[in-house]
Design a protein around this motif. Structure first.
Motif, PDB file in Angstrom:
ATOM      1  N   HIS A 494     -57.983 -11.711 106.632  1.00  0.00           N
ATOM      2  CA  HIS A 494     -58.717 -12.312 107.746  1.00  0.00           C
ATOM      3  C   HIS A 494     -60.193 -12.027 107.615  1.00  0.00           C
ATOM      4  CE1 HIS A 494     -59.768 -13.531 111.860  1.00  0.00           C
ATOM      5  NE2 HIS A 494     -58.650 -14.218 111.815  1.00  0.00           N
ATOM      6  N   PRO A 495     -61.073 -13.016 107.859  1.00  0.00           N
ATOM      7  CA  PRO A 495     -60.808 -14.412 108.214  1.00  0.00           C
ATOM      8  C   PRO A 495     -60.084 -15.156 107.097  1.00  0.00           C
ATOM      9  CG  PRO A 495     -63.135 -13.864 108.545  1.00  0.00           C
ATOM     10  CD  PRO A 495     -62.517 -12.732 107.820  1.00  0.00           C
ATOM     11  N   THR A 496     -59.306 -16.145 107.500  1.00  0.00           N
ATOM     12  CA  THR A 496     -58.601 -16.937 106.498  1.00  0.00           C
ATOM     13  C   THR A 496     -59.593 -17.887 105.816  1.00  0.00           C
ATOM     14  OG1 THR A 496     -58.023 -18.631 108.106  1.00  0.00           O
ATOM     15  CG2 THR A 496     -56.452 -16.827 107.819  1.00  0.00           C
ATOM     16  N   ASP A 497     -59.169 -18.436 104.705  1.00  0.00           N
ATOM     17  CA  ASP A 497     -60.082 -19.287 103.934  1.00  0.00           C
ATOM     18  C   ASP A 497     -60.071 -20.732 104.391  1.00  0.00           C
ATOM     19  OD1 ASP A 497     -59.150 -16.986 101.906  1.00  0.00           O
ATOM     20  OD2 ASP A 497     -61.208 -17.632 101.513  1.00  0.00           O
ATOM     21  N   LEU A 498     -58.895 -21.197 104.740  1.00  0.00           N
ATOM     22  CA  LEU A 498     -58.792 -22.619 105.041  1.00  0.00           C
ATOM     23  C   LEU A 498     -57.850 -22.855 106.207  1.00  0.00           C
ATOM     24  CD1 LEU A 498     -59.434 -25.559 104.081  1.00  0.00           C
ATOM     25  CD2 LEU A 498     -57.340 -25.437 102.733  1.00  0.00           C
ATOM     26  N   LEU A 499     -58.281 -23.722 107.124  1.00  0.00           N
ATOM     27  CA  LEU A 499     -57.409 -24.196 108.175  1.00  0.00           C
ATOM     28  C   LEU A 499     -57.303 -25.698 107.956  1.00  0.00           C
ATOM     29  CD1 LEU A 499     -57.248 -25.557 111.274  1.00  0.00           C
ATOM     30  CD2 LEU A 499     -55.722 -23.714 110.633  1.00  0.00           C
ATOM     31  N   GLU A 500     -56.100 -26.131 107.686  1.00  0.00           N
ATOM     32  CA  GLU A 500     -55.899 -27.545 107.385  1.00  0.00           C
ATOM     33  C   GLU A 500     -55.002 -28.127 108.452  1.00  0.00           C
ATOM     34  OE1 GLU A 500     -54.340 -31.176 105.896  1.00  0.00           O
ATOM     35  OE2 GLU A 500     -53.175 -29.451 106.510  1.00  0.00           O
ATOM     36  N   THR A 501     -55.466 -29.202 109.088  1.00  0.00           N
ATOM     37  CA  THR A 501     -54.636 -29.810 110.138  1.00  0.00           C
ATOM     38  C   THR A 501     -55.117 -31.226 110.420  1.00  0.00           C
ATOM     39  OG1 THR A 501     -53.674 -29.404 112.344  1.00  0.00           O
ATOM     40  CG2 THR A 501     -56.035 -29.055 112.115  1.00  0.00           C
ATOM     41  N   GLY A 502     -54.392 -31.936 111.289  1.00  0.00           N
ATOM     42  CA  GLY A 502     -54.764 -33.305 111.631  1.00  0.00           C
ATOM     43  C   GLY A 502     -55.931 -33.321 112.607  1.00  0.00           C
ATOM     44  N   TYR A 503     -56.803 -34.317 112.477  1.00  0.00           N
ATOM     45  CA  TYR A 503     -57.960 -34.362 113.379  1.00  0.00           C
ATOM     46  C   TYR A 503     -57.531 -34.586 114.826  1.00  0.00           C
ATOM     47  CZ  TYR A 503     -57.590 -39.499 113.251  1.00  0.00           C
ATOM     48  OH  TYR A 503     -57.138 -40.793 113.361  1.00  0.00           O
ATOM     49  N   ASP A 504     -56.287 -35.046 115.028  1.00  0.00           N
ATOM     50  CA  ASP A 504     -55.834 -35.304 116.397  1.00  0.00           C
ATOM     51  C   ASP A 504     -55.665 -34.027 117.212  1.00  0.00           C
ATOM     52  OD1 ASP A 504     -53.828 -34.898 114.476  1.00  0.00           O
ATOM     53  OD2 ASP A 504     -52.280 -35.660 115.814  1.00  0.00           O
TER      54      ASP A 504
END
Length: 715
Positions: A494-504
């Motif tokens: 932590h902090p994590t490197d990447l947060l990947e998700t839908g823009y919604d």
RNA sequence: GGGCACUUAGCUCAGUUGGUAGAGCAUCUCGUUUACACCGAGAGGGUCGCAGGUUCGAGUCCUGCAGUGCCCACCA
């Protein structure tokens, strides 16, 4: 050459077997990678926390897209030698899950939640959630996701609950969580409050009525909700409106559809003189705007005329009527009394609840809120400011970049966040009452204490996800950077490197994670945010049950293989943009998997001997570097396409064709094949791993931990 | 009302810092040459929404206009 190459590539017999072997190897776990010597102990870490799917059923293509993208980065980084961690988990999704189960029970047993009681309903929901969880886990594995299952988390398990209660108390002590009586978004269908973000507006046809409260009332008023007018306490006009100036300050009594009302005429600059008649009937208890107006003029909020079931509470003919029925009755009454001046057709944006579709009824209620505008600690900043800073400074990078503008705009409009819900599934608010006393955080001993009945907005716990999954708060103090073991995860990852998700769910979730992490830890939750778009059908329509145009990820992978599905989802799919997918597209990449299979078949039929051709090696190494840079800079949609194009139209169509009957090419062919498998592995992990098995020489037993062929340009 | 984006080949979309337009699919022609017909060789097809501007040079930068989509606010 192994016999398996004599037949076309068959994903159905290969993928499940390979995944089981990966799992058995333990290599999804970074500690195990160090132990087995495939990763060095003292190297930088790379971490992603999986956006936890809701335990409401099964996964859809959007989940597949998320998995495909994240697994590309994770596998790439693992091969690059990073201590790489991808944590799996699921989300209890309070309202969503409870409403699914309630619907089922209603349908099959005709009972509602109160017939069952809190304990029994929770039991049912937990059983359903457990089943959903198992389905979801098997779907995640089917896609080839290299998640470390030894660290799996659930937003409602004991560890995460501890994190929730700890943060709640910290925010309460900082004066940011407060209990307030005010207008909230009440969902009569779901029987709970919801936050502003869970309200969706739908355009509908409506009628705008112009009427007078009584014959002698001097000002006509326009409204789309005549039934609420029995709750009016004032009429507001603009202070400069010459038509009405002379009436300001006067008060009138009337009996409106059997209900005695008392109306004061007031002047308020918020009133738009050009809309309707330029006069607003003020209903303080059932409209946020009117509540604010009445506040400014010292008027009472007490006149409540609608209840939680969207029924009228006034005496007379309207008593207990639904608001919609009451509306018709009031209009009839106005007509019969000759008080209706006109009605016009208008389109209106109507507020509905995202989950249940119920029409929102604004009601005054005592609820818990998070104050986003209060300066709180030694930093003297508000939560809004804490949310803005890391994005503004570039500490958090959003891909695609233009979403930061949307983010800033959203924060400007942000109001206090209502976090209490009147549902039973979820984190119960960690507050206990005894008389006038109140205890926050941990359950007190003694029998006199009663816990708050409400539960927390599900996004409260989701907001903690990057650190609640990494051992916070339990191991936060003792975690040591560089040491293996999950008890050190917080320091290591932590902090994590990447947060990947839908823009919604950018606002729902990403913004809340930044808020929660900045508040709790004074740091960012992640360095990069990669936003993917919606997965649409071949015609560009949203996939939905009612249209019947859903592609089921399990069907797709069964038919064409997970590798093909992953490629179809990744190639040419730029971040932040919706994509279209069809079976034809996936089929194309199934063909590609087979092409690769046959490339391998041809190369493996050659004797591995001789020298590598310098010009072809140079060409390949340049591509290799190019692909590496593309991945580093989040252009995986280009990297995938370049690999596809090179392997099919350069390597197969030209280089292999050229090499036929010329033995001096064979070392070159092996060189390209071996390194192409590495480059392609993050995108198509199964078929590449399966071919890797059959290479005569290789630097690692498993391709998933083989050495990446190119170093990044900046290193 | 405020904001964000998009408009490139028949369709779906790339085009990273400006250097005379690319991919996949589709279409057409030819080919069954043993890695692959889940294949190969080749072809056609675009005034890069419109109008200006900056520049030696613009799909790429600037301004304006038009159309499309999305997000936020919500006006009684």
């Amino acid at each position: 050459m192994p016999e398996k190459f004599l037949k076309p590539y068959d994903s159905t017999v290969t993928e499940a077997r390979i995944y089981a072997e990966w799992e058995k190897s333990g290599l999804f776990n970074p500690d195990e990678c160090v132990k087995q010597g495939v990763t060095k102990a003292d190297v930088p870490t790379y971490s992603i926390v999986l956006p936890p799917p809701n335990v409401t059923g099964r996964l859809h293509m959007g989940h597949s897209l998320m998995l495909a993208i994240e697994d590309v980065f994770v596998r790439y980084k693992r091969m690059r030698g990073f201590r790489t961690l991808w944590i799996p988990g699921t989300d209890h999704a309070a309202i969503a899950t409870q409403s699914v189960v309630e619907k089922q029970i209603k349908k099959h047993e005709g009972k509602n939640r109160h017939d069952l009681g809190r304990e029994e309903l929770l039991k049912r929901i937990e059983k359903f959630a457990a089943e959903s969880h198992d389905t979801i886990v098997s779907q995640l594995k089917t896609m080839g996701a290299s998640l470390d299952w030894s660290r799996e988390a659930f937003t409602l398990d004991a560890e995460r609950s501890r994190a929730v209660n700890t943060v709640f108390k910290k925010m309460y002590d900082a004066g940011l969580i407060y209990r307030g009586h005010r207008i909230v978004n009440w969902d009569p269908k779901g029987q709970t409050t919801i936050s502003d973000d869970e309200v969706v507006y739908e355009e509908r046809a409506a009628k705008l009525y112009t009427f007078r409260y009584s014959k002698d009332f001097p000002i006509p008023v326009a409204t789309t909700r005549p039934e609420t007018k029995v709750g009016d306490v004032a009429v507001a006009v603009h202070p400069d409106d010459t038509r009405y100036k002379k009436f300001v300050g006067k008060e009138y009594d009337a009996v409106f559809c059997d209900v005695p009302i008392h109306i004061k005429i007031i002047a308020d600059k918020e009133v738009d003189p050009s809309f309707g008649t330029g006069a607003v009937g003020v209903t303080p208890a059932h409209s946020q705007t009117d509540w604010d107006i009445s506040d400014r003029h010292g008027l009472s909020h007490e006149v409540i005329i609608i209840n939680e079931y969207a029924r009228m509470t006034v005496d007379g003919r309207l008593k207990d009527k639904k608001t919609t029925e009451a509306r018709d009755m009031v209009v009839e009454w106005l007509k019969s009394e000759d008080l209706l001046e006109k009605d016009e057709n208008v389109t209106q944006n109507i507020a509905t609840a995202e989950r249940t579709g119920g029409i929102i009824e604004p009601l005054p209620k005592l609820q818990w809120f998070i104050d986003v505008n209060k300066k709180f600690d030694e930093r003297g900043k508000t939560l809004k400011e804490l949310m803005l800073e890391p994005v503004r400074s570039g500490a958090i990078k959003i891909i695609p970049e233009h979403f930061d503008k949307t983010y800033f705009h959203w924060i400007e409009n942000l109001r206090d966040w209502c976090i209490s819900r009147q549902i039973w599934y979820g984190h119960r608010i960690p507050v206990w009452y005894s008389g006038d006393e109140i205890i926050v955080g941990e359950a007190p001993t003694g029998v006199d204490w009663i816990q708050d009945e409400d539960s927390l907005d599900t996004w409260f716990s989701s907001g903690l996800w990057t650190f609640s999954t990494l051992g916070w708060p339990h191991f936060a103090e003792t975690a040591m950077r560089g040491k293996p073991g999950s008890e050190n995860d917080f320091a290591n990852f932590h902090p994590t490197d990447l947060l990947e998700t839908g823009y919604d769910i950018f606002f729902f979730w990403v913004a809340r994670m930044i808020l929660m992490t900045e508040f709790t830890l004074s740091t960012i939750p992640f360095r990069n945010v990669y936003l993917h778009g919606l997965v649409r059908d071949a015609q560009g329509r949203k996939m939905s049950k009612s249209l019947g145009n859903n592609l089921d990820p399990l069907d797709i992978t069964a038919k064409f293989g997970a590798d093909a599905a992953r490629m179809a989802l990744v190639v040419g799919n730029t971040p932040g943009t919706d994509m279209r997918i069809s079976e034809d597209k996936v089929r194309g990449y199934k063909h590609f998997a087979n092409k690769l299979w046959n490339i391998a078949r041809f190369v493996l039929s050659q004797k591995h001997a001789g020298e590598i051709k310098e010009n072809l090696k140079t060409e390949f190494d340049a591509l290799s570097m190019d692909i590496t840079n593309d991945i580093e800079e989040f252009r995986i949609y280009m990297a995938a396409e370049k690999l596809y194009h090179y392997l099919w139209h350069r390597f197969a169509d030209e280089i292999i064709e050229e090499s036929k009957g010329r033995t001096e090419y064979s070392a070159t062919l092996y060189y390209i094949l071996e390194n192409s498998l590495k480059l392609l592995h993050p995108f198509m992990p199964f078929v590449t791993e399966e071919i890797w098995r059959s290479l005569p020489t290789k630097d690692s037993e498993f391709l998933m931990v083989a050495k990446w062929p190119a170093q990044h340009a900046v290193e």
